[in-house]
Design a protein around this motif. Structure first.
Motif, PDB file in Angstrom:
ATOM      1  N   LEU A 119       0.832  -1.205   0.000  1.00 35.28           N
ATOM      2  CA  LEU A 119       0.000   0.000   0.000  1.00 35.28           C
ATOM      3  C   LEU A 119       0.868   1.258   0.000  1.00 35.28           C
ATOM      4  O   LEU A 119       0.581   2.230  -0.699  1.00 35.28           O
ATOM      5  CB  LEU A 119      -0.932  -0.003   1.214  1.00 35.28           C
ATOM      6  CG  LEU A 119      -1.932  -1.164   1.272  1.00 35.28           C
ATOM      7  CD1 LEU A 119      -2.617  -1.212   2.635  1.00 35.28           C
ATOM      8  CD2 LEU A 119      -2.951  -1.056   0.153  1.00 35.28           C
TER       9      LEU A 119
ATOM     10  N   ASN B 185       1.090   4.092  -3.009  1.00 33.80           N
ATOM     11  CA  ASN B 185       0.838   5.506  -2.732  1.00 33.80           C
ATOM     12  C   ASN B 185       1.994   6.366  -3.224  1.00 33.80           C
ATOM     13  O   ASN B 185       1.782   7.407  -3.853  1.00 33.80           O
ATOM     14  CB  ASN B 185       0.607   5.722  -1.234  1.00 33.80           C
ATOM     15  CG  ASN B 185       0.371   7.170  -0.899  1.00 33.80           C
ATOM     16  OD1 ASN B 185      -0.535   7.807  -1.406  1.00 33.80           O
ATOM     17  ND2 ASN B 185       1.216   7.701  -0.038  1.00 33.80           N
TER      18      ASN B 185
ATOM     19  N   PHE C  74      -5.144   5.359   0.843  1.00 34.58           N
ATOM     20  CA  PHE C  74      -4.003   4.786   1.543  1.00 34.58           C
ATOM     21  C   PHE C  74      -4.105   5.055   3.041  1.00 34.58           C
ATOM     22  O   PHE C  74      -3.961   4.148   3.858  1.00 34.58           O
ATOM     23  CB  PHE C  74      -2.697   5.381   0.984  1.00 34.58           C
ATOM     24  CG  PHE C  74      -1.520   5.199   1.892  1.00 34.58           C
ATOM     25  CD1 PHE C  74      -0.876   3.973   1.963  1.00 34.58           C
ATOM     26  CD2 PHE C  74      -1.066   6.242   2.683  1.00 34.58           C
ATOM     27  CE1 PHE C  74       0.210   3.796   2.813  1.00 34.58           C
ATOM     28  CE2 PHE C  74       0.014   6.081   3.535  1.00 34.58           C
ATOM     29  CZ  PHE C  74       0.643   4.850   3.596  1.00 34.58           C
TER      30      PHE C  74
END
Length: 98
Positions: free
Chosen positions: A21, A25, A77
């Motif tokens: 993640l 991002n 995120f």
């Protein structure tokens, strides 16, 4: 230039779920935000042995960083990882000397 330095201490066992993640991002920030010039991710252990993630980000100015915080990818995120983070420290700097 405007620098953002973020230190995140992850909760035990969170790294495997957190890192994909985080890298996504960072990638989206670099690729889609005109004001984002650099977004580095560093990972290691802190003095207590906990997993720590250090982010080093450079934006055109404070407004570009504020725009980053309003993007869909950042908000997604942030919501997804909020329970994975034990501590978060954000520092900003408004001058880069090279």
């Amino acid at each position: 230039m405007f620098v953002v330095a973020v230190t995140l201490t992850l909760k035990e066992g969170a790294e495997a779920a957190f890192m994909p993640l985080m890298t996504e991002n960072a990638r989206l920030s670099r690729e889609t935000e005109v004001g984002c010039h650099l977004f580095d991710i560093c990972v290691g252990e802190n003095e207590t042995g906990a997993r720590e993630v250090f982010l080093y980000e450079i934006y055109t100015d404070a407004a570009a960083f504020e725009a980053h915080l309003q993007t869909r990818h950042y908000k997604s995120f942030d919501a997804a990882v909020s329970e994975m983070i034990a501590t978060k420290v954000v520092k900003t700097y408004d001058e880069v000397i090279r």
